[in-house]
Design a protein around this motif. Structure first.
Motif: not given
Length: 93
Positions: A31-39, A41-42
């Protein structure tokens, strides 16, 4: 924060989400690295924004106390031959 547990039988006691073997450190780092929540969640279908917030708060209150493992601990048969760093030669254009 009953959604986060530390059990010596699960991931050697690393904090993880209750009922899973998913380390909260890995998810929070993503999350801190910028991975979107949708990804996220997948990859982790159980994940909610609330769980992410709890994991962030948990890590803030309980920072990791370990140090990175040394190569000698992982591969005890290896020996350091030299401390010299070899870099490629600069080429002139």
């Amino acid at each position: 924060m009953s959604n986060i547990i530390e059990d010596p039988q699960i991931l050697h006691g690393a904090p993880c989400f209750n009922g899973t073997r998913v380390s909260i450190e890995n998810v929070v780092a993503s999350r801190r690295a910028g991975v979107p929540f949708d990804e996220l969640k997948t990859d982790y279908p159980f994940l909610t924004e609330r769980l992410l917030d709890e994991a962030e708060a948990y890590l803030k209150d309980h920072p990791p106390t370990y140090r990175p493992r040394r190569v000698a601990e992982i591969y005890p048969d290896l020996r350091l031959i030299s401390r010299t760093i070899v870099r490629p030669a600069k080429t002139s254009d």
